[in-house]
Enzyme design. Structure first.
Site, PDB file in Angstrom:
ATOM      1  N   THR A  90       0.831  -1.202   0.000  1.00 14.13           N
ATOM      2  CA  THR A  90       0.000   0.000   0.000  1.00 14.13           C
ATOM      3  C   THR A  90       0.867   1.254   0.000  1.00 14.13           C
ATOM      4  O   THR A  90       1.954   1.266   0.593  1.00 14.13           O
ATOM      5  CB  THR A  90      -0.949  -0.012   1.225  1.00 14.13           C
ATOM      6  N   SER A  95      -1.520   3.146  10.623  1.00 19.11           N
ATOM      7  CA  SER A  95      -2.452   2.290  11.393  1.00 19.11           C
ATOM      8  C   SER A  95      -1.775   0.937  11.586  1.00 19.11           C
ATOM      9  O   SER A  95      -0.786   0.615  10.904  1.00 19.11           O
ATOM     10  CB  SER A  95      -3.763   2.083  10.624  1.00 19.11           C
ATOM     11  N   TYR A 139      -2.997  -1.782  10.625  1.00 20.34           N
ATOM     12  CA  TYR A 139      -3.119  -2.447   9.318  1.00 20.34           C
ATOM     13  C   TYR A 139      -1.956  -2.040   8.403  1.00 20.34           C
ATOM     14  O   TYR A 139      -1.276  -2.893   7.828  1.00 20.34           O
ATOM     15  CB  TYR A 139      -4.459  -2.092   8.635  1.00 20.34           C
ATOM     16  N   HIS A 140      -1.752  -0.712   8.248  1.00 16.43           N
ATOM     17  CA  HIS A 140      -0.690  -0.270   7.343  1.00 16.43           C
ATOM     18  C   HIS A 140       0.662  -0.810   7.815  1.00 16.43           C
ATOM     19  O   HIS A 140       1.534  -1.150   7.007  1.00 16.43           O
ATOM     20  CB  HIS A 140      -0.666   1.261   7.242  1.00 16.43           C
ATOM     21  N   LYS A 158       1.519  -4.233   6.537  1.00 19.47           N
ATOM     22  CA  LYS A 158       2.044  -4.241   5.168  1.00 19.47           C
ATOM     23  C   LYS A 158       3.550  -3.959   5.160  1.00 19.47           C
ATOM     24  O   LYS A 158       4.290  -4.487   4.332  1.00 19.47           O
ATOM     25  CB  LYS A 158       1.338  -3.172   4.327  1.00 19.47           C
TER      26      LYS A 158
HETATM   27  P1  NAD Z   1     -11.158  -7.312   0.397  1.00 16.07           P
HETATM   28  O1  NAD Z   1     -11.306  -7.375   1.879  1.00 16.07           O
HETATM   29  O2  NAD Z   1     -12.336  -6.950  -0.425  1.00 16.07           O
HETATM   30  O3  NAD Z   1     -10.591  -8.700  -0.146  1.00 16.07           O
HETATM   31  C1  NAD Z   1      -9.634  -9.461   0.533  1.00 16.07           C
HETATM   32  C2  NAD Z   1     -10.000 -10.926   0.369  1.00 16.07           C
HETATM   33  O4  NAD Z   1      -9.011 -11.730   1.038  1.00 16.07           O
HETATM   34  C3  NAD Z   1     -11.352 -11.263   1.001  1.00 16.07           C
HETATM   35  O5  NAD Z   1     -12.164 -11.951   0.065  1.00 16.07           O
HETATM   36  C4  NAD Z   1     -10.998 -12.122   2.198  1.00 16.07           C
HETATM   37  O6  NAD Z   1     -11.984 -13.100   2.481  1.00 16.07           O
HETATM   38  C5  NAD Z   1      -9.655 -12.734   1.799  1.00 16.07           C
HETATM   39  N1  NAD Z   1      -8.775 -13.066   2.926  1.00 16.07           N
HETATM   40  C6  NAD Z   1      -8.380 -12.257   3.933  1.00 16.07           C
HETATM   41  N2  NAD Z   1      -7.545 -12.908   4.766  1.00 16.07           N
HETATM   42  C7  NAD Z   1      -7.398 -14.163   4.260  1.00 16.07           C
HETATM   43  C8  NAD Z   1      -6.657 -15.304   4.675  1.00 16.07           C
HETATM   44  N3  NAD Z   1      -5.916 -15.300   5.789  1.00 16.07           N
HETATM   45  N4  NAD Z   1      -6.713 -16.429   3.915  1.00 16.07           N
HETATM   46  C9  NAD Z   1      -7.483 -16.452   2.786  1.00 16.07           C
HETATM   47  N5  NAD Z   1      -8.215 -15.403   2.362  1.00 16.07           N
HETATM   48  C10 NAD Z   1      -8.170 -14.259   3.094  1.00 16.07           C
HETATM   49  O7  NAD Z   1      -9.942  -6.321   0.132  1.00 16.07           O
HETATM   50  P2  NAD Z   1      -9.527  -5.578  -1.229  1.00 16.07           P
HETATM   51  O8  NAD Z   1     -10.031  -4.197  -1.169  1.00 16.07           O
HETATM   52  O9  NAD Z   1      -9.843  -6.433  -2.384  1.00 16.07           O
HETATM   53  O10 NAD Z   1      -7.952  -5.506  -1.035  1.00 16.07           O
HETATM   54  C11 NAD Z   1      -7.136  -6.561  -1.530  1.00 16.07           C
HETATM   55  C12 NAD Z   1      -5.687  -6.282  -1.199  1.00 16.07           C
HETATM   56  O11 NAD Z   1      -5.282  -5.059  -1.792  1.00 16.07           O
HETATM   57  C13 NAD Z   1      -5.398  -6.146   0.285  1.00 16.07           C
HETATM   58  O12 NAD Z   1      -4.186  -6.784   0.587  1.00 16.07           O
HETATM   59  C14 NAD Z   1      -5.292  -4.662   0.500  1.00 16.07           C
HETATM   60  O13 NAD Z   1      -4.437  -4.373   1.563  1.00 16.07           O
HETATM   61  C15 NAD Z   1      -4.731  -4.189  -0.828  1.00 16.07           C
HETATM   62  N6  NAD Z   1      -5.133  -2.803  -1.128  1.00 16.07           N
HETATM   63  C16 NAD Z   1      -6.462  -2.474  -1.245  1.00 16.07           C
HETATM   64  C17 NAD Z   1      -6.815  -1.158  -1.530  1.00 16.07           C
HETATM   65  C18 NAD Z   1      -8.247  -0.713  -1.647  1.00 16.07           C
HETATM   66  O14 NAD Z   1      -8.484   0.511  -1.784  1.00 16.07           O
HETATM   67  N7  NAD Z   1      -9.215  -1.608  -1.627  1.00 16.07           N
HETATM   68  C19 NAD Z   1      -5.806  -0.195  -1.703  1.00 16.07           C
HETATM   69  C20 NAD Z   1      -4.467  -0.563  -1.567  1.00 16.07           C
HETATM   70  C21 NAD Z   1      -4.138  -1.881  -1.285  1.00 16.07           C
HETATM   71  N1  USQ Z   2     -11.402   9.805   4.879  1.00 18.87           N
HETATM   72  C1  USQ Z   2     -12.302  10.844   5.033  1.00 18.87           C
HETATM   73  N2  USQ Z   2     -13.629  10.538   5.075  1.00 18.87           N
HETATM   74  C2  USQ Z   2     -14.092   9.263   4.951  1.00 18.87           C
HETATM   75  C3  USQ Z   2     -13.168   8.219   4.777  1.00 18.87           C
HETATM   76  C4  USQ Z   2     -11.833   8.524   4.750  1.00 18.87           C
HETATM   77  O1  USQ Z   2     -11.926  12.011   5.143  1.00 18.87           O
HETATM   78  O2  USQ Z   2     -15.314   9.078   5.006  1.00 18.87           O
HETATM   79  C5  USQ Z   2      -9.957  10.101   4.805  1.00 18.87           C
HETATM   80  C6  USQ Z   2      -9.121   9.370   5.836  1.00 18.87           C
HETATM   81  O3  USQ Z   2      -9.048  10.088   7.056  1.00 18.87           O
HETATM   82  C7  USQ Z   2      -7.783   9.280   5.117  1.00 18.87           C
HETATM   83  C8  USQ Z   2      -8.167   9.174   3.654  1.00 18.87           C
HETATM   84  O4  USQ Z   2      -9.507   9.639   3.558  1.00 18.87           O
HETATM   85  O5  USQ Z   2      -7.061  10.456   5.286  1.00 18.87           O
HETATM   86  C9  USQ Z   2      -8.101   7.765   3.106  1.00 18.87           C
HETATM   87  O6  USQ Z   2      -8.885   6.917   3.912  1.00 18.87           O
HETATM   88  P1  USQ Z   2      -9.512   5.566   3.297  1.00 18.87           P
HETATM   89  O7  USQ Z   2     -10.388   4.951   4.334  1.00 18.87           O
HETATM   90  O8  USQ Z   2     -10.075   5.828   1.968  1.00 18.87           O
HETATM   91  O9  USQ Z   2      -8.196   4.722   3.015  1.00 18.87           O
HETATM   92  P2  USQ Z   2      -7.167   3.977   3.973  1.00 18.87           P
HETATM   93  O10 USQ Z   2      -7.646   3.877   5.365  1.00 18.87           O
HETATM   94  O11 USQ Z   2      -5.830   4.582   3.757  1.00 18.87           O
HETATM   95  O12 USQ Z   2      -7.194   2.516   3.401  1.00 18.87           O
HETATM   96  C10 USQ Z   2      -7.527   2.194   2.031  1.00 18.87           C
HETATM   97  C11 USQ Z   2      -7.710   0.690   1.961  1.00 18.87           C
HETATM   98  C12 USQ Z   2      -6.389   0.028   2.319  1.00 18.87           C
HETATM   99  C13 USQ Z   2      -5.296   0.556   1.420  1.00 18.87           C
HETATM  100  C14 USQ Z   2      -5.218   2.080   1.465  1.00 18.87           C
HETATM  101  C15 USQ Z   2      -4.291   2.633   0.402  1.00 18.87           C
HETATM  102  O13 USQ Z   2      -8.740   0.270   2.844  1.00 18.87           O
HETATM  103  O14 USQ Z   2      -6.513  -1.378   2.168  1.00 18.87           O
HETATM  104  O15 USQ Z   2      -4.059   0.024   1.840  1.00 18.87           O
HETATM  105  O16 USQ Z   2      -6.506   2.621   1.168  1.00 18.87           O
HETATM  106  S1  USQ Z   2      -3.404   4.028   0.969  1.00 18.87           S
HETATM  107  O17 USQ Z   2      -4.358   5.036   1.433  1.00 18.87           O
HETATM  108  O18 USQ Z   2      -2.598   4.475  -0.134  1.00 18.87           O
HETATM  109  O19 USQ Z   2      -2.611   3.576   2.087  1.00 18.87           O
END
Ligand code: NAD
Ligand code: USQ
Length: 382
Positions: free
Chosen positions: A144, A179, A181-182, A185
């Site tokens: 990420t 966070s 979570y982050h 990664k």
């Molecule tokens: P999502 O939650 O929709 O999908 C993740 C999938 O992985 C789910 O279907 C879940 O059931 C499965 N999963 C989770 N843990 C597992 C495990 N231990 N074993 C098997 N399956 C498991 O998430 P997404 O939005 O599709 O994101 C996918 C990936 O991309 C993540 O790693 C996330 O960190 C990364 N990512 C997402 C975004 C975003 O904006 N959605 C942005 C940047 C990075």
């Molecule tokens: N935010 C708002 N209002 C909202 C939701 C979010 O102002 O209703 C703000 C948050 O405070 C933050 C920004 O928008 O500053 C992004 O928040 P987000 O919830 O859209 O994204 P984030 O928590 O960073 O996580 C999402 C995905 C995660 C991925 C990440 C990419 O859930 O899996 O890793 O985006 S990145 O942001 O580049 O780290």
């Protein structure tokens, strides 16, 4: 190519699996369906109704004649993972399968521990499975942009050249994630880099920005193939949330001043970026980092764009500034490099009013499924 898409039931994984299958790859999905369980835990849902995974892949086969194999199981269970590697012999392993919500990881100690266990150990198991059973396999790992945080200098793609006391080196770019979570990664990235060095694994870390959108060409083929789209205060992400809020007459929830700037990309570019990485594998022992985004915006800019488009569609979309539930900079420098995927052929889908209108129309069709009480953020960082 034989490609595993781990997390193939999720928002990014499902359209990626379909797209790679359409390109003629032999696609296998691994997923433990935990994302659907987290919806139940949070009493939430996807705005679009998503069919069971089995029905989704059967429909894909019916329409295209292409088979996508599925294995339901957890990356944390090594015996299961090893068996999938034995049967599939993957040439590329696309790893989306993690707990990906920052707010979910910040709910309490249990959720922080769960997130780091699920993500870090699952990824470590994948590294061991590649070493043990498929040493040539290319790991394409979703990282990420949030690993870098918001430093007051330009963000490079993974590495930075540093001069210190008269000596120079190229070192991993400093990480300041926001966070637990982050942070998971960041831990993954370190484990992958180390595994590449000691075992000669080939890996690409895709440091992806926030993904917006819903449909790809493939998911549009049939209602049964529709992608999920999240809106709640835990799993919903900024731009998609604003569009769904506009569709349901809710105020757009900008946290704090809205000066927070983040990198974004359309889901249609996510699937293409993964294909580009797969077609251009890292070398043995190489730990490659691509910054996977196409544009960056402040949260306020996004809310303004959505509000403008929504009003043209006859919808009320007021912008509210909520007290920020997170601890993050709201007024900061942001400039990140993203040339590597472009150099390999990515042609970005940019965020135009037409694109916003299309997503808005798509969510309007399902707006009655939105549970209003889930919209406001419920988790704070403090
Ligand atoms: P999502 O939650 O929709 O999908 C993740 C999938 O992985 C789910 O279907 C879940 O059931 C499965 N999963 C989770 N843990 C597992 C495990 N231990 N074993 C098997 N399956 C498991 O998430 P997404 O939005 O599709 O994101 C996918 C990936 O991309 C993540 O790693 C996330 O960190 C990364 N990512 C997402 C975004 C975003 O904006 N959605 C942005 C940047 C990075
Ligand atoms: N935010 C708002 N209002 C909202 C939701 C979010 O102002 O209703 C703000 C948050 O405070 C933050 C920004 O928008 O500053 C992004 O928040 P987000 O919830 O859209 O994204 P984030 O928590 O960073 O996580 C999402 C995905 C995660 C991925 C990440 C990419 O859930 O899996 O890793 O985006 S990145 O942001 O580049 O780290």
């Amino acid at each position: 190519m034989r490609i595993v898409v781990a997390g193939g039931d999720g928002f990014c994984g499902w359209p990626t699996a379909l797209y790679l299958s359409k390109q003629g790859h032999e696609v296998t999905i691994i997923d433990n369906l935990s994302r659907r369980k987290w919806d139940n835990e949070l009493h939430s849902n996807s705005v679009t109704p998503i069919a069971p995974l089995e029905d989704r892949v059967n429909k894909w086969k019916e329409i295209t004649g292409k088979e996508i194999k599925t294995y339901i199981g957890d990356l944390n269970h090594y015996d299961f993972l090893r068996e999938v590697f034995r049967q599939v012999k993957p040439e590329a392993f696309v790893h989306f399968a993690e707990q990906r919500s920052a707010p979910y990881s910040m709910i309490d100690r249990e959720h922080a521990v769960f997130t780091q266990q699920n993500n870090v150990i699952g990824n470590l198991n994948v590294l061991y499975a590649i070493k043990e059973l498929a040493p040539e396999c290319h790991l394409i790992k979703l990282g990420t942009m949030g690993e870098y945080g918001t430093p007051n200098i330009d963000i490079e793609e993974g590495y930075i050249e540093i001069e210190h006391k008269g000596r120079k080196d190229v070192l991993p770019y400093p990480k300041q994630p926001g966070s637990f979570y982050h942070l998971s990664k960041v831990h993954d990235s370190h484990n992958i880099m180390f595994a590449c060095k000691i075992w000669g694994i080939r890996a690409t870390d895709l440091n992806q920005g926030v993904v917006y959108g819903l449909h790809t060409e493939e998911t549009k083929l049939d209602p049964m193939l529709v992608n999920r789209i999240d809106y709640d205060g835990v799993f919903g992400t900024a731009l998609n949330r604003f569009l769904i809020q506009a569709a349901t007459g809710h105020e757009l929830t900008v946290y704090g001043t809205g000066g927070q700037t983040r990198a974004f990309l359309n889901i249609e570019d996510t699937v293409r970026c993964v294909e580009i990485a797969a077609e251009n594998p890292a070398d043995r022992g190489e730990f490659r980092v691509f910054n996977q985004f196409t544009e960056y915006f402040s949260v306020q800019d996004l809310a303004d764009k959505v509000s403008k488009v929504a009003e043209k569609e006859g919808l009320q979309a007021e912008i509210a500034h909520l007290e920020n539930p997170r601890v993050e900079a709201e007024d900061h420098y942001y400039h990140a490099v993203n040339t590597k995927l472009r150099d390999l052929g990515l042609e970005p889908h940019l965020l135009t009013d037409d694109v916003l209108r299309d997503i808005l129309q798509a969510v309007l069709a399902h707006k009655d499924r939105v549970i209003q009480e889930n919209i406001l953020p419920s988790t704070t960082w403090k």
